[in-house]
Design a protein around this motif. Structure first.
Motif, PDB file in Angstrom:
ATOM      1  N   ILE B  10       0.752  -1.234   0.149  1.00  0.00           N
ATOM      2  CA  ILE B  10      -0.105   0.087   0.012  1.00  0.00           C
ATOM      3  C   ILE B  10       0.878   1.150   0.222  1.00  0.00           C
ATOM      4  O   ILE B  10       0.486   2.224  -0.666  1.00  0.00           O
ATOM      5  CB  ILE B  10      -1.140   0.009   1.260  1.00  0.00           C
ATOM      6  CG1 ILE B  10      -2.086  -1.087   1.028  1.00  0.00           C
ATOM      7  CG2 ILE B  10      -1.777   1.065   1.301  1.00  0.00           C
ATOM      8  CD1 ILE B  10      -3.044  -1.173   2.142  1.00  0.00           C
ATOM      9  N   GLN B  11       2.035   1.153   0.596  1.00  0.00           N
ATOM     10  CA  GLN B  11       2.604   2.554   0.894  1.00  0.00           C
ATOM     11  C   GLN B  11       3.539   2.744  -0.500  1.00  0.00           C
ATOM     12  O   GLN B  11       3.986   3.956  -0.653  1.00  0.00           O
ATOM     13  CB  GLN B  11       3.936   2.109   2.024  1.00  0.00           C
ATOM     14  CG  GLN B  11       3.363   2.017   3.399  1.00  0.00           C
ATOM     15  CD  GLN B  11       4.192   2.417   4.445  1.00  0.00           C
ATOM     16  OE1 GLN B  11       4.767   3.079   4.494  1.00  0.00           O
ATOM     17  NE2 GLN B  11       3.866   1.656   5.540  1.00  0.00           N
ATOM     18  N   ARG B  12       3.779   1.646  -1.303  1.00  0.00           N
ATOM     19  CA  ARG B  12       4.368   1.918  -2.816  1.00  0.00           C
ATOM     20  C   ARG B  12       3.493   2.365  -3.689  1.00  0.00           C
ATOM     21  O   ARG B  12       3.772   3.143  -4.643  1.00  0.00           O
ATOM     22  CB  ARG B  12       5.104   0.436  -3.159  1.00  0.00           C
ATOM     23  CG  ARG B  12       6.285   0.368  -2.422  1.00  0.00           C
ATOM     24  CD  ARG B  12       7.281  -0.743  -3.161  1.00  0.00           C
ATOM     25  NE  ARG B  12       6.435  -2.120  -3.040  1.00  0.00           N
ATOM     26  CZ  ARG B  12       6.445  -2.886  -1.722  1.00  0.00           C
ATOM     27  NH1 ARG B  12       7.314  -2.795  -0.787  1.00  0.00           N
ATOM     28  NH2 ARG B  12       5.913  -3.884  -1.849  1.00  0.00           N
ATOM     29  N   PRO B  14       0.857   4.893  -3.897  1.00  0.00           N
ATOM     30  CA  PRO B  14       0.718   6.073  -4.471  1.00  0.00           C
ATOM     31  C   PRO B  14       1.871   6.398  -5.253  1.00  0.00           C
ATOM     32  O   PRO B  14       1.687   7.568  -6.119  1.00  0.00           O
ATOM     33  CB  PRO B  14       0.765   6.811  -2.918  1.00  0.00           C
ATOM     34  CG  PRO B  14       0.117   5.850  -2.089  1.00  0.00           C
ATOM     35  CD  PRO B  14       0.826   4.527  -2.552  1.00  0.00           C
ATOM     36  N   TYR B  15       3.205   6.090  -5.040  1.00  0.00           N
ATOM     37  CA  TYR B  15       4.230   6.669  -5.930  1.00  0.00           C
ATOM     38  C   TYR B  15       4.114   5.797  -7.423  1.00  0.00           C
ATOM     39  O   TYR B  15       4.202   6.482  -8.463  1.00  0.00           O
ATOM     40  CB  TYR B  15       5.514   5.928  -5.365  1.00  0.00           C
ATOM     41  CG  TYR B  15       5.784   6.746  -4.195  1.00  0.00           C
ATOM     42  CD1 TYR B  15       6.278   7.988  -3.907  1.00  0.00           C
ATOM     43  CD2 TYR B  15       5.656   6.275  -2.763  1.00  0.00           C
ATOM     44  CE1 TYR B  15       6.490   8.908  -2.955  1.00  0.00           C
ATOM     45  CE2 TYR B  15       5.911   7.262  -1.558  1.00  0.00           C
ATOM     46  CZ  TYR B  15       6.405   8.277  -1.825  1.00  0.00           C
ATOM     47  OH  TYR B  15       6.380   9.041  -0.495  1.00  0.00           O
ATOM     48  N   GLN B  18       1.332   8.115  -9.030  1.00  0.00           N
ATOM     49  CA  GLN B  18       1.819   9.414  -9.360  1.00  0.00           C
ATOM     50  C   GLN B  18       2.437   9.209 -10.623  1.00  0.00           C
ATOM     51  O   GLN B  18       2.395  10.163 -11.800  1.00  0.00           O
ATOM     52  CB  GLN B  18       2.750   9.901  -8.461  1.00  0.00           C
ATOM     53  CG  GLN B  18       2.709  11.262  -8.771  1.00  0.00           C
ATOM     54  CD  GLN B  18       4.015  11.760  -9.466  1.00  0.00           C
ATOM     55  OE1 GLN B  18       4.951  10.785  -9.522  1.00  0.00           O
ATOM     56  NE2 GLN B  18       4.019  12.645 -10.334  1.00  0.00           N
ATOM     57  N   HIS B  39      12.573   2.873 -13.142  1.00  0.00           N
ATOM     58  CA  HIS B  39      12.335   4.144 -12.665  1.00  0.00           C
ATOM     59  C   HIS B  39      12.382   4.173 -11.352  1.00  0.00           C
ATOM     60  O   HIS B  39      13.220   5.205 -10.678  1.00  0.00           O
ATOM     61  CB  HIS B  39      11.099   4.539 -13.148  1.00  0.00           C
ATOM     62  CG  HIS B  39      10.821   5.757 -12.527  1.00  0.00           C
ATOM     63  ND1 HIS B  39      11.173   6.971 -13.139  1.00  0.00           N
ATOM     64  CD2 HIS B  39       9.599   6.127 -11.533  1.00  0.00           C
ATOM     65  CE1 HIS B  39      10.531   8.195 -12.485  1.00  0.00           C
ATOM     66  NE2 HIS B  39       9.911   7.531 -11.370  1.00  0.00           N
ATOM     67  N   PHE B  40      11.890   3.193 -10.437  1.00  0.00           N
ATOM     68  CA  PHE B  40      12.059   3.259  -8.784  1.00  0.00           C
ATOM     69  C   PHE B  40      13.245   2.870  -8.259  1.00  0.00           C
ATOM     70  O   PHE B  40      13.544   2.882  -7.176  1.00  0.00           O
ATOM     71  CB  PHE B  40      10.834   2.821  -8.245  1.00  0.00           C
ATOM     72  CG  PHE B  40       9.409   3.386  -8.626  1.00  0.00           C
ATOM     73  CD1 PHE B  40       9.174   4.696  -7.657  1.00  0.00           C
ATOM     74  CD2 PHE B  40       8.660   3.297  -9.654  1.00  0.00           C
ATOM     75  CE1 PHE B  40       8.017   5.433  -7.892  1.00  0.00           C
ATOM     76  CE2 PHE B  40       7.477   3.837  -9.784  1.00  0.00           C
ATOM     77  CZ  PHE B  40       7.129   5.068  -8.987  1.00  0.00           C
ATOM     78  N   ALA B  77      -8.223   0.267  -5.480  1.00  0.00           N
ATOM     79  CA  ALA B  77      -7.800  -0.734  -4.385  1.00  0.00           C
ATOM     80  C   ALA B  77      -7.268   0.245  -3.200  1.00  0.00           C
ATOM     81  O   ALA B  77      -7.668  -0.252  -2.067  1.00  0.00           O
ATOM     82  CB  ALA B  77      -6.481  -1.341  -5.020  1.00  0.00           C
ATOM     83  N   LEU B  78      -6.870   1.356  -3.536  1.00  0.00           N
ATOM     84  CA  LEU B  78      -6.495   2.419  -2.406  1.00  0.00           C
ATOM     85  C   LEU B  78      -7.543   3.039  -1.959  1.00  0.00           C
ATOM     86  O   LEU B  78      -7.652   3.774  -0.872  1.00  0.00           O
ATOM     87  CB  LEU B  78      -5.404   3.425  -2.984  1.00  0.00           C
ATOM     88  CG  LEU B  78      -3.936   2.831  -3.220  1.00  0.00           C
ATOM     89  CD1 LEU B  78      -3.279   3.805  -3.775  1.00  0.00           C
ATOM     90  CD2 LEU B  78      -3.442   1.846  -2.127  1.00  0.00           C
ATOM     91  N   PHE B  80      -9.357   5.426  -3.533  1.00  0.00           N
ATOM     92  CA  PHE B  80      -9.311   6.707  -4.046  1.00  0.00           C
ATOM     93  C   PHE B  80     -10.662   7.137  -4.750  1.00  0.00           C
ATOM     94  O   PHE B  80     -10.665   8.329  -5.142  1.00  0.00           O
ATOM     95  CB  PHE B  80      -8.171   7.030  -4.745  1.00  0.00           C
ATOM     96  CG  PHE B  80      -6.596   7.171  -3.801  1.00  0.00           C
ATOM     97  CD1 PHE B  80      -6.775   6.778  -2.470  1.00  0.00           C
ATOM     98  CD2 PHE B  80      -5.502   7.188  -4.362  1.00  0.00           C
ATOM     99  CE1 PHE B  80      -5.833   6.848  -1.597  1.00  0.00           C
ATOM    100  CE2 PHE B  80      -4.510   7.391  -3.590  1.00  0.00           C
ATOM    101  CZ  PHE B  80      -4.417   6.944  -2.242  1.00  0.00           C
ATOM    102  N   GLU B 103      -3.481  17.418  -1.741  1.00  0.00           N
ATOM    103  CA  GLU B 103      -3.438  16.223  -2.004  1.00  0.00           C
ATOM    104  C   GLU B 103      -4.611  15.281  -1.414  1.00  0.00           C
ATOM    105  O   GLU B 103      -5.012  14.253  -2.342  1.00  0.00           O
ATOM    106  CB  GLU B 103      -2.018  15.262  -1.481  1.00  0.00           C
ATOM    107  CG  GLU B 103      -0.672  16.280  -2.149  1.00  0.00           C
ATOM    108  CD  GLU B 103      -0.874  15.893  -3.617  1.00  0.00           C
ATOM    109  OE1 GLU B 103      -1.007  14.917  -4.145  1.00  0.00           O
ATOM    110  OE2 GLU B 103      -0.347  16.993  -4.134  1.00  0.00           O
ATOM    111  N   ILE B 107      -7.562  12.502  -3.567  1.00  0.00           N
ATOM    112  CA  ILE B 107      -7.676  11.095  -3.410  1.00  0.00           C
ATOM    113  C   ILE B 107      -9.106  10.636  -2.658  1.00  0.00           C
ATOM    114  O   ILE B 107      -9.286   9.626  -2.291  1.00  0.00           O
ATOM    115  CB  ILE B 107      -6.498  10.444  -2.562  1.00  0.00           C
ATOM    116  CG1 ILE B 107      -6.491  10.914  -1.122  1.00  0.00           C
ATOM    117  CG2 ILE B 107      -5.241  10.937  -3.353  1.00  0.00           C
ATOM    118  CD1 ILE B 107      -5.403  10.235  -0.368  1.00  0.00           C
TER     119      ILE B 107
END
Lengths: 207, 207
Positions: B10-12, B14-15, B18, B39-40, B77-78, B80, B103, B107
């Motif tokens: 879940i913490q990954r 939102p990145y 974006q 990229h990450f 899933a989040l 939003f 922000e 969401i």
DNA sequence: TAGATTGTTAATCGATTAACAATC
DNA sequence: TAGATTGTTAATCGATTAACAATC
């Protein structure tokens, strides 16, 4: 004791610290792992390991740890007993509120300067800090030997602001923008992931 | 697909979100796990697992995922893509800046009311929100069916404010105070641990 | 087809928890 | 002494990474 602390352990430490200080103010002089564990709802083994990883002395069976020493040891382990100079980049609403974020000061974070690229903001003063032109950042950081910075610009400006910080010699960046920043080896980006926090709240209520 | 998401995943998200939106704006229509991973700086296996856990359709070998679907699936899933009504308790500087935190609005978080116990603040308006008396919180939350709240009061007031929120029917609390809050079963406290973030920055520079 | 990417099943790694002897 | 708490060594658990067959 004085091992390398895991990220998880570090994240629990500030809560221990706050709690232990409260106990100290209440006149307590000793504290045991099971006692702390009970307060937080953690297992006593976890607390024991956490304490062992920062305490400079062994605990005493049946008694626990001397509160005074423990508080000092945690502060020392977290780096709260030294001053850490930092800059802030991005003087929007979030940046402005962090300028006056008192907790930061309590743990040794010293905000030295605020930068922005927005002409409307440069020269304005918030909580006693005057916003400077981001083009002066490099010179300022070099001159004042600053290597830590807070990044509170909007997403579209985050990449260039981050690059400018790296060029200014910043080695640790507290990033509030919801974007991945790629930085050279040796530079740390610590993401403050507020959107993810909200997602976790949503998750809890939707299920 | 559509598994239970781990906290880390879940913490990954939102990145990813974006980044994927940026690719969409650039005219891309498909994206593969290795491309995102590059990229990450993540492993492609991790990205593949993350995507598999939210995507409503299987990816296509040699191609990847349809960007449009993937963005929708992550947002879904989040949580939003739904509205989440919330209140804010504590109208100090941090609270004030969160009132205007854009922000959150993007969401689906909808801030409905701001409460405080401080007479100096009650009745004042910040970013269009008038601060209400915390004693009116319970009635307000019940009436408006609100179960999510942001807690931005100073440490000494956090415990009582939290208790008041629980009594008001709040089931998910985003806590900015550096203190452990004990709540009944079924209530989630999501700590925003800013002091720990600073400690991690200090750690990096001191070593 | 050849090759890149997928999803799945197994191995590794790190953090948490359990078990237990040592000690004040 | 008895008992609570300590530190250490081993087991468990979950997340990440590796290996590999399937597929467009």
């Amino acid at each position: 004791m004085r091992k390398n602390l895991s990220k998880q352990t570090i994240q629990r430490m500030p809560y221990y610290l706050q709690y232990l200080k409260g106990l100290w103010d209440d006149g307590k002089t000793e504290v045991s792992a099971p006692f702390i564990a009970d307060h937080f709802g953690f297992t006593e083994i976890q607390v024991r390991k956490d304490l062992a990883s920062v305490s400079s002395v062994q605990g005493k069976p049946k008694v626990g740890f001397r509160l005074f020493n423990l508080i000092q040891d945690i502060e020392e382990a977290l780096g709260f007993r030294r001053e850490h100079k930092m800059i802030l980049v991005g003087a929007g609403s979030l940046g402005q509120s962090l300028v006056s974020y008192r907790e930061a000061h309590k743990i040794g974070a010293v905000l030295c300067a605020v930068f922005d690229s927005n002409r409307e903001l440069i020269g304005k003063t918030f909580s006693g800090m005057t916003v400077r032109d981001i083009r002066d950042m490099k010179a300022y950081c070099k001159e004042n030997n600053i290597h830590m910075g807070i990044l509170t610009v909007p997403v579209p400006k985050a990449k260039s602001a981050c690059d400018a910080m790296v060029k200014s010699g910043i080695k640790a960046i507290w990033n509030f923008a919801q974007i991945h920043l790629s930085v050279p080896e040796g530079v740390l980006v610590q993401n403050e992931n507020m959107t993810a926090s909200l997602a976790l709240l949503f998750q809890h209520l939707d299920s």
